[in-house]
Motif scaffolding. Structure first.
Motif, PDB file in Angstrom:
ATOM      1  N   GLU A  41      10.845 -10.271   5.997  1.00 56.52           N
ATOM      2  CA  GLU A  41      11.700 -10.362   7.197  1.00 56.52           C
ATOM      3  C   GLU A  41      13.091 -10.895   6.845  1.00 56.52           C
ATOM      4  OE1 GLU A  41       9.499 -12.758   9.885  1.00 56.52           O
ATOM      5  OE2 GLU A  41       8.212 -11.109  10.563  1.00 56.52           O
ATOM      6  N   ALA A  42      13.165 -11.850   5.887  1.00 53.97           N
ATOM      7  CA  ALA A  42      14.463 -12.399   5.512  1.00 53.97           C
ATOM      8  C   ALA A  42      15.330 -11.364   4.818  1.00 53.97           C
ATOM      9  CB  ALA A  42      14.270 -13.615   4.596  1.00 53.97           C
ATOM     10  N   VAL A  43      14.723 -10.500   4.015  1.00 55.47           N
ATOM     11  CA  VAL A  43      15.491  -9.493   3.280  1.00 55.47           C
ATOM     12  C   VAL A  43      15.890  -8.331   4.180  1.00 55.47           C
ATOM     13  CG1 VAL A  43      15.353  -7.789   1.428  1.00 55.47           C
ATOM     14  CG2 VAL A  43      14.533 -10.108   1.051  1.00 55.47           C
ATOM     15  N   SER A  44      14.959  -7.871   5.006  1.00 54.18           N
ATOM     16  CA  SER A  44      15.215  -6.663   5.798  1.00 54.18           C
ATOM     17  C   SER A  44      15.942  -6.938   7.103  1.00 54.18           C
ATOM     18  CB  SER A  44      13.884  -5.961   6.093  1.00 54.18           C
ATOM     19  OG  SER A  44      13.045  -6.797   6.883  1.00 54.18           O
ATOM     20  N   GLY A  45      15.742  -8.112   7.667  1.00 53.64           N
ATOM     21  CA  GLY A  45      16.340  -8.383   8.965  1.00 53.64           C
ATOM     22  C   GLY A  45      15.550  -7.803  10.121  1.00 53.64           C
ATOM     23  N   VAL A  46      14.364  -7.249   9.880  1.00 51.65           N
ATOM     24  CA  VAL A  46      13.491  -6.716  10.937  1.00 51.65           C
ATOM     25  C   VAL A  46      12.141  -7.398  10.819  1.00 51.65           C
ATOM     26  CG1 VAL A  46      14.683  -4.514  11.063  1.00 51.65           C
ATOM     27  CG2 VAL A  46      12.783  -4.782   9.476  1.00 51.65           C
ATOM     28  N   ARG A  47      11.287  -7.191  11.810  1.00 47.34           N
ATOM     29  CA  ARG A  47       9.988  -7.836  11.831  1.00 47.34           C
ATOM     30  C   ARG A  47       9.012  -7.130  10.900  1.00 47.34           C
ATOM     31  NH1 ARG A  47       7.674  -8.590  17.699  1.00 47.34           N
ATOM     32  NH2 ARG A  47       6.135  -9.690  16.405  1.00 47.34           N
ATOM     33  N   VAL A  48       8.073  -7.893  10.406  1.00 47.32           N
ATOM     34  CA  VAL A  48       6.923  -7.316   9.712  1.00 47.32           C
ATOM     35  C   VAL A  48       5.857  -7.069  10.770  1.00 47.32           C
ATOM     36  CG1 VAL A  48       5.125  -7.722   8.000  1.00 47.32           C
ATOM     37  CG2 VAL A  48       7.461  -8.428   7.522  1.00 47.32           C
ATOM     38  N   LEU A  49       5.598  -5.795  11.062  1.00 44.78           N
ATOM     39  CA  LEU A  49       4.691  -5.440  12.158  1.00 44.78           C
ATOM     40  C   LEU A  49       3.238  -5.672  11.802  1.00 44.78           C
ATOM     41  CD1 LEU A  49       6.445  -2.143  13.313  1.00 44.78           C
ATOM     42  CD2 LEU A  49       6.788  -4.466  14.141  1.00 44.78           C
ATOM     43  N   ALA A  50       2.887  -5.470  10.551  1.00 48.64           N
ATOM     44  CA  ALA A  50       1.481  -5.619  10.170  1.00 48.64           C
ATOM     45  C   ALA A  50       1.394  -5.829   8.673  1.00 48.64           C
ATOM     46  CB  ALA A  50       0.668  -4.392  10.579  1.00 48.64           C
ATOM     47  N   VAL A  51       0.333  -6.509   8.266  1.00 48.05           N
ATOM     48  CA  VAL A  51       0.028  -6.713   6.847  1.00 48.05           C
ATOM     49  C   VAL A  51      -1.352  -6.121   6.605  1.00 48.05           C
ATOM     50  CG1 VAL A  51      -0.286  -8.387   4.999  1.00 48.05           C
ATOM     51  CG2 VAL A  51       1.408  -8.810   6.786  1.00 48.05           C
ATOM     52  N   ILE A  52      -1.437  -5.108   5.755  1.00 44.20           N
ATOM     53  CA  ILE A  52      -2.695  -4.416   5.477  1.00 44.20           C
ATOM     54  C   ILE A  52      -3.344  -5.079   4.271  1.00 44.20           C
ATOM     55  CG2 ILE A  52      -3.767  -2.202   5.058  1.00 44.20           C
ATOM     56  CD1 ILE A  52      -2.256  -2.477   7.749  1.00 44.20           C
ATOM     57  N   ARG A  53      -4.504  -5.685   4.485  1.00 41.33           N
ATOM     58  CA  ARG A  53      -5.255  -6.348   3.426  1.00 41.33           C
ATOM     59  C   ARG A  53      -6.599  -5.645   3.259  1.00 41.33           C
ATOM     60  NH1 ARG A  53      -2.932 -10.720   6.330  1.00 41.33           N
ATOM     61  NH2 ARG A  53      -1.499 -11.977   5.044  1.00 41.33           N
ATOM     62  N   PRO A  54      -7.214  -5.802   2.091  1.00 40.28           N
ATOM     63  CA  PRO A  54      -8.531  -5.176   1.893  1.00 40.28           C
ATOM     64  C   PRO A  54      -9.586  -5.780   2.813  1.00 40.28           C
ATOM     65  CG  PRO A  54      -7.978  -6.641   0.064  1.00 40.28           C
ATOM     66  CD  PRO A  54      -6.749  -6.505   0.892  1.00 40.28           C
ATOM     67  N   THR A  55     -10.408  -4.913   3.398  1.00 42.81           N
ATOM     68  CA  THR A  55     -11.465  -5.351   4.315  1.00 42.81           C
ATOM     69  C   THR A  55     -12.804  -4.828   3.822  1.00 42.81           C
ATOM     70  OG1 THR A  55     -11.090  -3.410   5.714  1.00 42.81           O
ATOM     71  CG2 THR A  55      -9.923  -5.436   6.304  1.00 42.81           C
ATOM     72  N   ASN A  56     -13.836  -5.577   4.130  1.00 43.72           N
ATOM     73  CA  ASN A  56     -15.200  -5.193   3.770  1.00 43.72           C
ATOM     74  C   ASN A  56     -16.015  -5.141   5.052  1.00 43.72           C
ATOM     75  OD1 ASN A  56     -17.547  -4.603   2.469  1.00 43.72           O
ATOM     76  ND2 ASN A  56     -17.829  -6.655   1.576  1.00 43.72           N
ATOM     77  N   VAL A  57     -16.152  -3.952   5.612  1.00 43.44           N
ATOM     78  CA  VAL A  57     -16.812  -3.762   6.903  1.00 43.44           C
ATOM     79  C   VAL A  57     -18.261  -3.373   6.650  1.00 43.44           C
ATOM     80  CG1 VAL A  57     -16.770  -2.557   9.101  1.00 43.44           C
ATOM     81  CG2 VAL A  57     -14.629  -3.039   7.892  1.00 43.44           C
ATOM     82  N   VAL A  58     -19.149  -4.234   7.072  1.00 42.97           N
ATOM     83  CA  VAL A  58     -20.575  -3.962   6.856  1.00 42.97           C
ATOM     84  C   VAL A  58     -21.091  -2.902   7.825  1.00 42.97           C
ATOM     85  CG1 VAL A  58     -22.869  -5.040   6.766  1.00 42.97           C
ATOM     86  CG2 VAL A  58     -20.843  -6.335   6.065  1.00 42.97           C
ATOM     87  N   GLU A  59     -20.507  -2.804   9.048  1.00 45.24           N
ATOM     88  CA  GLU A  59     -21.027  -1.897  10.061  1.00 45.24           C
ATOM     89  C   GLU A  59     -20.881  -0.436   9.666  1.00 45.24           C
ATOM     90  OE1 GLU A  59     -19.162  -4.394  10.508  1.00 45.24           O
ATOM     91  OE2 GLU A  59     -20.188  -5.783  11.859  1.00 45.24           O
ATOM     92  N   ARG A  60     -19.999  -0.099   8.720  1.00 47.42           N
ATOM     93  CA  ARG A  60     -19.790   1.299   8.369  1.00 47.42           C
ATOM     94  C   ARG A  60     -20.991   1.892   7.640  1.00 47.42           C
ATOM     95  NH1 ARG A  60     -13.878   3.082   6.644  1.00 47.42           N
ATOM     96  NH2 ARG A  60     -15.031   5.008   6.962  1.00 47.42           N
ATOM     97  N   ALA A  61     -21.842   1.070   7.120  1.00 47.11           N
ATOM     98  CA  ALA A  61     -23.024   1.583   6.415  1.00 47.11           C
ATOM     99  C   ALA A  61     -24.235   1.748   7.327  1.00 47.11           C
ATOM    100  CB  ALA A  61     -23.389   0.633   5.264  1.00 47.11           C
TER     101      ALA A  61
END
Length: 542
Positions: free
Chosen positions: A310-330
């Protein structure tokens, strides 16, 4: 916009350096092998050098004779100094004591008064000789020694009369004969007074002479020859200097031999147990690997976290995509067969969708762009999938035929796609492919196809752009996945709306490149709503 403190900036660079596992691993491995080889070879080389140095070291010098010679020379000098001091004491004559004054008190008082008269008369005569003027002659005649002399009193009276006769002439009478005669008379009277004073002084000296004590007898002198002792001392000093120089040279040589021997022993003792060598090589390799990665990060800093983005771009960071481990998909077969990169329950994608959907129909078309095609396609596909899962009619358009990333993410056919529409081989509606999100949520996709968008005719590009603009009435939400180089075009582009979301990968996207992308997008009239930070490995497309 306040710049980050220096410690936060360094912490971000360190975090990014640790994220570059490939570079750190390769550098660490090479440094480990090099350090281990060095730790094995250095002791062997040091042993050979120590052996050669030991054979080349000369024997130590014996300093005992030189030290004894210096001691003997010092003792001889002290003995000569003692003899020389004794001879010099003998050569000095003992002074004879002054004779005792045996006069009676009366005679001593008379001698003292005569001395006082002689001293005052001598002082007055000195003044009269230095300044032959009437006042000086008058002072001499009135001294205690001449005060009782009748002749002197007559001369003083004559001097006063002549001086009074001379006074009227003043300073201008120097050329007058009378003044000259009077001045000659003054000098004549002064000489007479001086002559009388000289006779009186001789008389006083004659009277004082019998009253003086006899002179002391002469002191006998003893002649002693000290030259022999001086020469002997000079010889001993030269012997001492030679012995000292020889001893210093031997000690300097022995010091160099000691240093060489110590160095040879240190080289011979170089070595360590194998475990210690492995540990040292590992520590050195890890330090070098991190230093190389950190140096590259400092030279070309990359985005590290939300606040820096945000400091470099001057715009908001809308989302941060992190690795997820979803058990329900199995648990369900439909989820198991779904594309692995589509994650409609991810908090990051839902947050991104809510940011864009919160403005209602003001953003019906949004373009997802960035420099990494796999990341851009994954973010755009999941954004469209979340919108479709929320029961909004959604169209996903892939404008990157060079990678076919959207088709790879959804595992659908790419042809004829967008390039077929632009080349006139197919219609846009006939090229749209429908896929299912979850169990029953439809998602329309326009793949990229095979070819190059730059070769499309301006008429075909304009037709597709107008068609997409008309399709805003049919679809609630249109997501376009395109590379940054295509979004930066000011004309001859299919993108109908200026709204853009920029994707950047944490630890990979350089800050300078991010600034340049934002600047170029704003220069062509794009409205950057925010940044999506990808904080995991780059997706592997099938």
């Amino acid at each position: 916009m306040v710049a980050n403190p220096s410690y936060l900036w360094l912490a971000a660079r360190s975090r990014n350096a640790l994220r570059r596992r490939a570079l750190v691993s390769i550098t660490t491995g090479l440094a480990f092998v090099t350090a281990l080889i060095g730790l094995v070879l250095i002791p062997r080389a040091a042993t050979r050098v120590a052996r050669s140095m030991t054979t080349a070291i000369e024997p130590r010098a014996d300093t005992a004779p030189a030290a004894q010679m210096r001691t003997r020379a010092s003792a001889a000098i002290r003995e000569t100094d003692s003899s020389l001091a004794s001879a010099r004491r003998l050569s000095r004559a003992t002074p004879t004591p002054a004779p005792v004054d045996t006069l009676s008190p009366g005679l001593r008082a008379e001698r003292d008064s005569l001395n006082a008269l002689l001293v005052s008369l001598s002082a007055a005569m000195t003044r009269a000789s230095e300044s032959p003027l009437p006042p000086a002659f008058r002072g001499l005649g009135e001294s205690p020694a001449l005060r009782a002399d009748s002749r002197v009193r007559i001369w003083l009276d004559s001097l006063d009369q002549v001086d009074r006769l001379r006074a009227p002439f003043g300073a201008l009478g120097a050329g007058d004969p009378i003044y000259v005669a009077l001045s000659a008379r003054v000098n004549e009277i002064g000489r007479s007074i001086r002559d009388a004073a000289g006779e009186k002084r001789s008389e006083l000296r004659a009277r004082i002479a019998p009253l003086l004590p006899p002179p002391p007898p002469p002191t006998p002198s003893v002649h002693v020859d000290t030259m022999r002792l001086v020469l002997a001392r000079a010889i001993q000093e030269r012997n001492l200097a030679d012995a000292t120089h020889q001893l210093d040279s031997m000690r300097a040589l022995n010091a160099r031999i000691n240093v060489a021997s110590t160095h040879a022993r240190d080289l011979a003792n170089v070595g360590a147990p194998p475990i210690a060598m492995l540990g040292a090589a590992l520590v050195i390799a890890l330090a070098i690997g991190f230093a190389v990665a950190f140096g590259g990060e400092v030279q070309h800093p990359r985005i590290a976290h939300v606040r820096e983005g945000e400091a470099v771009s001057g715009v908001r960071v809308l989302a941060v995509i992190r690795p997820t481990n979803v058990v329900e998909r199995a648990r369900r077969q439909a989820d198991v067969e779904a594309p692995p990169l589509v994650d409609i329950i991810s908090a990051g994608y839902r947050t991104l969708y809510l940011h864009l959907a919160a403005t209602g129909a003001s953003i019906p078309v949004v373009t997802v762009t960035g420099e990494i095609p796999a990341v851009v396609a994954t973010v755009a596909t999941n954004l469209a999938a979340v919108a479709a899962y929320e029961a909004r009619s959604t169209l996903l358009v892939d404008a990157d035929p060079a990678s076919n990333a959207v088709a790879s993410v959804l595992r659908i056919k790419s042809d004829p796609g967008l390039t077929g529409v632009l080349s006139g081989k197919s219609e846009l509606l006939g090229s749209v492919v429908s896929t299912t999100i979850g169990r029953d949520r439809p998602l329309d996709v326009l793949p990229s196809g095979q070819g190059r968008l730059a070769q499309a005719s301006p008429e075909g590009v304009r037709g597709v752009r107008e068609t997409l603009a008309r399709m805003e009435r049919r679809y609630d939400f249109i997501v376009i996945s395109a590379p940054t180089s295509y979004v930066q075009l000011a004309s001859n582009t299919i993108i109908p709306a200026p709204d853009v979301v920029l994707c950047a990968r944490v630890g990979h996207t350089r800050l300078a490149e991010l600034r340049a992308e934002l600047k170029s997008l704003r220069e062509v009239g794009r409205m950057v709503h925010g940044i999506v930070l990808w904080e995991e490995e780059t997706p592997r497309l099938s």
